[in-house]
Design an enzyme around this catalytic site. Structure first.
Site: not given
Ligand code: GFB
Length: 313
Positions: A110-112, A139, A143, A182
């Protein structure tokens, strides 16, 4: 040895977003010998069960797409599950694949994995050059360990294990649960439900300023098969679409596709996560692979999938 339509191919995690896309893609190519096991049939956390599966089925190729995954909230709610399940699953599968003479294994990261404040776009060589983003470090550590396990088995045993680091994935088969998903599927669901319920406002997390790069999972599936056929190096490789978008602009795009007419407000008490994680995919482009699904077309088709499969009304 080359992957051909009669090859015995194990797709670990074939019911997930990534595994189901790889399965669809391999079937579309005519692969007839796909080895698929549900979690009830084969618990990948059980080393004895995994070993016996490999001993009996002798997969020639393995796509390791099984993982505990989730969005920013799930990562911080279940840190023990995210680190332990992933370490156990990937170690069991990589070790059994090597011991039972699998010809080649592909591991998905993953890119994280990259440092929170690494220069952008993220080149593969930036791995382990700085501290990780705290919201998903558990996570990310798992990875990174997966990448290093592949490298170690290649170095010590000559096992042909390669690793891919995809951008944020989305598409049919995604998780639309608002607590664990996500951002992209969460926004599809939030805007759709707000439209149906005639809500005047949708609340999103964070500030809206973080940038994310989204890749349609069908593009990732094509990249996995391309690399299974064409890449045999120790160096892991980025897979992205080459562009990123702010969460605020993503929200506008999804609202327009879903046709939600109301307002959208950000709740800055919720975490933003890493400010940006745009992958440099030039290494992969140099090998001749390009993505093909635009973000707008991908969101439109994912919304249709959501309407038919998740929110049938
Ligand atoms: O996709 P996401 O949950 O994970 O959140 P990451 C991306 C951005 O969207 C963050 C915002 O800045 C969240 O605060 N966001 C806004 C929301 N509204 C929402 C919502 O309703 N739900 C969610 N989920 N986010 C993930 C990692 O990071 O990336 C994993 O947690 C993995 O480990 C994945 O690597 C690819 O992009 O921040």
């Amino acid at each position: 040895m080359q992957l051909i339509t009669s090859s015995r191919i194990f797709i670990a995690g074939h019911r997930g977003l990534v595994g189901s896309a790889i399965t669809r893609y391999l079937k579309s190519l005519g692969c007839q010998n796909l080895l698929l096991r549900t979690r009830a049939e084969l618990d990948l956390r059980d080393p004895y069960a995994v070993d016996s599966f490999f001993a009996n089925e002798k997969p020639e190729y393995v796509f390791l797409a099984a993982a505990k995954v989730g969005g920013i909230l799930a990562n911080s709610t279940y840190p023990a599950d995210f680190i332990t399940d992933n370490l156990i699953i990937q170690t069991n599968v990589i070790d059994s694949a090597y011991r039972h003479k699998t010809a080649k294994l592909l591991f998905l990261g993953s890119s994280c994995i990259y440092p929170k404040l690494a220069p952008q776009p993220l080149k593969e060589e930036y791995l382990l050059t700085g501290p990780l983003e705290p919201s998903n470090e558990w996570y990310a550590i798992a990875k990174i360990a997966g990448i290093k396990t592949c490298e170690a088995y290649r170095q010590q045993y000559g096992f042909n294990a390669i690793s891919l680091m995809p951008a944020n994935l989305y598409g049919p088969g995604d998780n639309f649960d608002l607590q664990t998903s996500h951002v992209l599927p969460a926004l599809i669901r939030k805007f759709h439900e707000a439209k149906v319920q005639r809500q005047k406002e949708v609340i999103l997390w964070g500030t809206g300023s973080p940038l994310r790069e989204f890749l349609h999972v069908d593009d990732l599936a094509s990249a996995t098969v391309f690399l299974m056929q064409n890449y045999n190096e120790k160096q892991f490789i980025n897979v992205g679409a080459g562009e990123d978008i702010s969460i605020a602009d993503l929200a506008k795009l999804i609202a327009s596709i879903v046709e939600y007419p109301g307002a959208c407000t950000f709740d800055p008490t919720k975490p933003d996560g890493t400010p940006r994680k745009l992958l440099d995919s030039s290494r992969l482009h140099g090998l001749g692979w390009r993505h093909s699904v635009s973000l707008e077309a991908g969101i439109r088709s994912t919304y249709q999938w959501f309407l038919s499969n998740v929110h049938v009304s």
